[in-house]
Design a protein around this motif. Structure first.
Motif, PDB file in Angstrom:
ATOM      1  N   ARG A 134     -11.988 -49.754  71.303  1.00  0.00           N
ATOM      2  CA  ARG A 134     -11.592 -48.967  72.524  1.00  0.00           C
ATOM      3  C   ARG A 134      -9.884 -49.291  72.423  1.00  0.00           C
ATOM      4  O   ARG A 134      -9.270 -48.684  73.547  1.00  0.00           O
ATOM      5  N   ALA A 140      -7.088 -45.194  81.607  1.00  0.00           N
ATOM      6  CA  ALA A 140      -8.409 -44.322  82.256  1.00  0.00           C
ATOM      7  C   ALA A 140      -9.564 -44.306  81.664  1.00  0.00           C
ATOM      8  O   ALA A 140     -10.340 -43.972  82.447  1.00  0.00           O
ATOM      9  N   GLU A 141      -9.504 -44.402  80.513  1.00  0.00           N
ATOM     10  CA  GLU A 141     -10.801 -44.458  79.711  1.00  0.00           C
ATOM     11  C   GLU A 141     -11.558 -45.659  79.756  1.00  0.00           C
ATOM     12  O   GLU A 141     -12.683 -45.696  78.767  1.00  0.00           O
ATOM     13  N   LEU A 142     -11.004 -46.725  80.244  1.00  0.00           N
ATOM     14  CA  LEU A 142     -11.536 -48.145  79.987  1.00  0.00           C
ATOM     15  C   LEU A 142     -12.069 -48.448  81.527  1.00  0.00           C
ATOM     16  O   LEU A 142     -11.611 -47.957  82.350  1.00  0.00           O
ATOM     17  N   SER A 143     -13.082 -49.480  81.386  1.00  0.00           N
ATOM     18  CA  SER A 143     -13.389 -49.666  82.638  1.00  0.00           C
ATOM     19  C   SER A 143     -12.676 -50.787  83.472  1.00  0.00           C
ATOM     20  O   SER A 143     -11.737 -51.381  82.648  1.00  0.00           O
ATOM     21  N   GLY A 145     -12.939 -53.839  83.912  1.00  0.00           N
ATOM     22  CA  GLY A 145     -12.941 -55.055  83.275  1.00  0.00           C
ATOM     23  C   GLY A 145     -12.269 -55.076  81.973  1.00  0.00           C
ATOM     24  O   GLY A 145     -11.380 -55.960  81.659  1.00  0.00           O
ATOM     25  N   GLN A 146     -12.328 -53.964  81.405  1.00  0.00           N
ATOM     26  CA  GLN A 146     -11.870 -53.718  79.990  1.00  0.00           C
ATOM     27  C   GLN A 146     -10.188 -53.603  80.119  1.00  0.00           C
ATOM     28  O   GLN A 146      -9.601 -54.238  79.469  1.00  0.00           O
ATOM     29  N   ARG A 149      -8.813 -57.115  80.817  1.00  0.00           N
ATOM     30  CA  ARG A 149      -8.783 -57.973  79.390  1.00  0.00           C
ATOM     31  C   ARG A 149      -7.496 -57.184  78.430  1.00  0.00           C
ATOM     32  O   ARG A 149      -6.971 -58.117  77.998  1.00  0.00           O
ATOM     33  N   ARG A 175     -19.545 -59.182  86.660  1.00  0.00           N
ATOM     34  CA  ARG A 175     -19.568 -59.164  85.276  1.00  0.00           C
ATOM     35  C   ARG A 175     -18.309 -59.086  84.712  1.00  0.00           C
ATOM     36  O   ARG A 175     -18.108 -59.937  83.642  1.00  0.00           O
ATOM     37  N   SER A 176     -17.585 -58.051  85.219  1.00  0.00           N
ATOM     38  CA  SER A 176     -16.289 -57.919  84.594  1.00  0.00           C
ATOM     39  C   SER A 176     -15.409 -59.243  84.885  1.00  0.00           C
ATOM     40  O   SER A 176     -14.494 -59.799  83.978  1.00  0.00           O
ATOM     41  N   ASP A 179     -15.954 -61.749  82.266  1.00  0.00           N
ATOM     42  CA  ASP A 179     -15.384 -61.437  80.901  1.00  0.00           C
ATOM     43  C   ASP A 179     -13.999 -61.793  81.039  1.00  0.00           C
ATOM     44  O   ASP A 179     -13.407 -62.466  80.064  1.00  0.00           O
TER      45      ASP A 179
HETATM   46  P1  ADP Z   1     -17.489 -53.646  81.694  1.00  0.00           P
HETATM   47  O1  ADP Z   1     -18.288 -54.350  80.628  1.00  0.00           O
HETATM   48  O2  ADP Z   1     -16.021 -53.957  81.385  1.00  0.00           O
HETATM   49  O3  ADP Z   1     -18.065 -54.137  83.041  1.00  0.00           O
HETATM   50  P2  ADP Z   1     -18.977 -51.424  82.332  1.00  0.00           P
HETATM   51  O4  ADP Z   1     -20.127 -51.933  82.415  1.00  0.00           O
HETATM   52  O5  ADP Z   1     -18.234 -50.988  83.728  1.00  0.00           O
HETATM   53  O6  ADP Z   1     -17.730 -52.225  81.604  1.00  0.00           O
HETATM   54  O7  ADP Z   1     -18.853 -49.972  81.397  1.00  0.00           O
HETATM   55  C1  ADP Z   1     -19.679 -49.992  80.670  1.00  0.00           C
HETATM   56  C2  ADP Z   1     -18.983 -48.858  79.352  1.00  0.00           C
HETATM   57  O8  ADP Z   1     -19.034 -47.605  80.135  1.00  0.00           O
HETATM   58  C3  ADP Z   1     -17.831 -49.587  78.836  1.00  0.00           C
HETATM   59  O9  ADP Z   1     -18.209 -49.463  77.442  1.00  0.00           O
HETATM   60  C4  ADP Z   1     -16.852 -48.752  79.176  1.00  0.00           C
HETATM   61  O10 ADP Z   1     -15.907 -48.389  78.368  1.00  0.00           O
HETATM   62  C5  ADP Z   1     -17.381 -47.371  80.024  1.00  0.00           C
HETATM   63  N1  ADP Z   1     -16.700 -46.934  80.914  1.00  0.00           N
HETATM   64  C6  ADP Z   1     -16.545 -47.826  82.156  1.00  0.00           C
HETATM   65  N2  ADP Z   1     -15.997 -47.236  83.295  1.00  0.00           N
HETATM   66  C7  ADP Z   1     -15.401 -46.074  82.681  1.00  0.00           C
HETATM   67  C8  ADP Z   1     -14.521 -44.833  82.895  1.00  0.00           C
HETATM   68  N3  ADP Z   1     -13.938 -45.021  84.033  1.00  0.00           N
HETATM   69  N4  ADP Z   1     -14.080 -43.950  82.100  1.00  0.00           N
HETATM   70  C9  ADP Z   1     -14.678 -44.150  81.088  1.00  0.00           C
HETATM   71  N5  ADP Z   1     -15.440 -44.911  80.222  1.00  0.00           N
HETATM   72  C10 ADP Z   1     -15.975 -46.117  81.220  1.00  0.00           C
END
Ligand code: ADP
Ligand code: ADP
Length: 232
Positions: A134, A140-143, A145-146, A149, A175-176, A179
């Motif tokens: 990632r 904006a493409e990450l959750s 929690g991500q 981190r 969960r996040s 992490d």
């Molecule tokens: P986390 O393990 O951080 O809690 P989630 O369970 O929320 O992540 O998300 C699961 C997957 O969906 C992750 O791999 C993440 O990259 C993707 N994801 C989550 N939210 C978004 C978002 N707003 N836009 C794009 N991808 C997302």
């Protein structure tokens, strides 16, 4: 060794009848390589304490020693340098730069300081946050929690003296949160990082080896994890 300590720290707002003592007479030490949580009711002075420790706010009385540097004696320019070079921050709202990739966000503090990353250390940090696939994505493409981190990795990338975290899990699901806290915990256990975290979440505080309780701007009590390797 002591990473940071305060003597008789006070921070007041206003004067006369409207004066508020957000912090009063706080003397406390934070050991190197320890994970401390600061808890207390809303308005008890947690953020004010964290901001005074981190050189983001100026106390009205007392001292803050980061290593052997008295923050209260530094001018704005020196404080700015100290914040950039010696401390890391994690905020509730992540505060990532939306136009940069995750990896660019992580190395931003070094870029701003005109420094090159230590490749071995960067590798350790990136391996520990576990977002290899990632790193070229924008926030904006990450959750959530991500993103948090990534923010933790950014706080650690320059191997700061102390990492300060202000409600780092306040916007995250459980969960996040696990992490992010797991990452902070590993940075303490495995790399000897010093972390000071404000939280109102007991589950988050359970990751720390010491919990300080504030009430009305004063230190009321503390809990120390007896299983932690050494105790301050
Ligand atoms: P986390 O393990 O951080 O809690 P989630 O369970 O929320 O992540 O998300 C699961 C997957 O969906 C992750 O791999 C993440 O990259 C993707 N994801 C989550 N939210 C978004 C978002 N707003 N836009 C794009 N991808 C997302
Ligand atoms: P906490 O983080 O525990 O919620 P704060 O450190 O934010 O507490 O606030 C401690 C006290 O200081 C509160 O009474 C708050 O209203 C007051 N306070 C904080 N910042 C300011 C400010 N900029 N001006 C006036 N009062 C403030």
């Amino acid at each position: 060794a002591v990473a940071i300590r305060t003597f008789g720290l006070g921070r007041s707002y206003g004067s006369g009848e409207t004066r508020i003592d957000a912090l009063a007479d706080v003397s406390v030490e934070f050991g190197q390589g320890r994970f401390t949580a600061i808890m207390g009711p809303s308005g008890s002075g947690k953020s004010t304490l964290l901001h005074c420790l981190a050189g983001l706010d100026r106390p009205t009385s007392g001292q803050v020693l980061l290593g052997d540097v008295d923050l209260t004696r530094l001018d704005e320019k020196a404080l700015t340098h100290l914040r950039r070079d010696r401390v890391g921050f994690v905020f509730q709202a992540f505060n990532l730069v939306p136009t940069l990739t995750a990896l660019e966000n992580i190395t931003l503090p070094l870029d701003l300081a005109g420094r090159k990353p230590d490749p071995a250390w960067l590798d350790v940090v990136l391996t520990t946050i576990g977002l290899q696939d990632r790193l070229r994505h924008k926030p904006a493409e990450l959750s959530g929690g991500q993103q948090q981190r990534v923010a933790c990795a950014r706080a650690l990338v320059s191997r700061p003296h102390v990492v300060f975290a202000d409600e780092p899990t306040g916007n995250l699901d459980s969960r996040s949160s696990a992490d992010v806290l797991g990452f902070l915990h590993r940075s303490v256990r495995e790399f000897g990082q010093t972390v000071v975290m404000v939280t109102h979440d007991p589950t988050a505080a359970a990751y720390a080896d010491r919990v300080l309780f504030l009430a009305d701007g004063r230190l009321r009590s503390e809990l120390i994890d007896p299983t932690a390797e050494s105790v301050l």
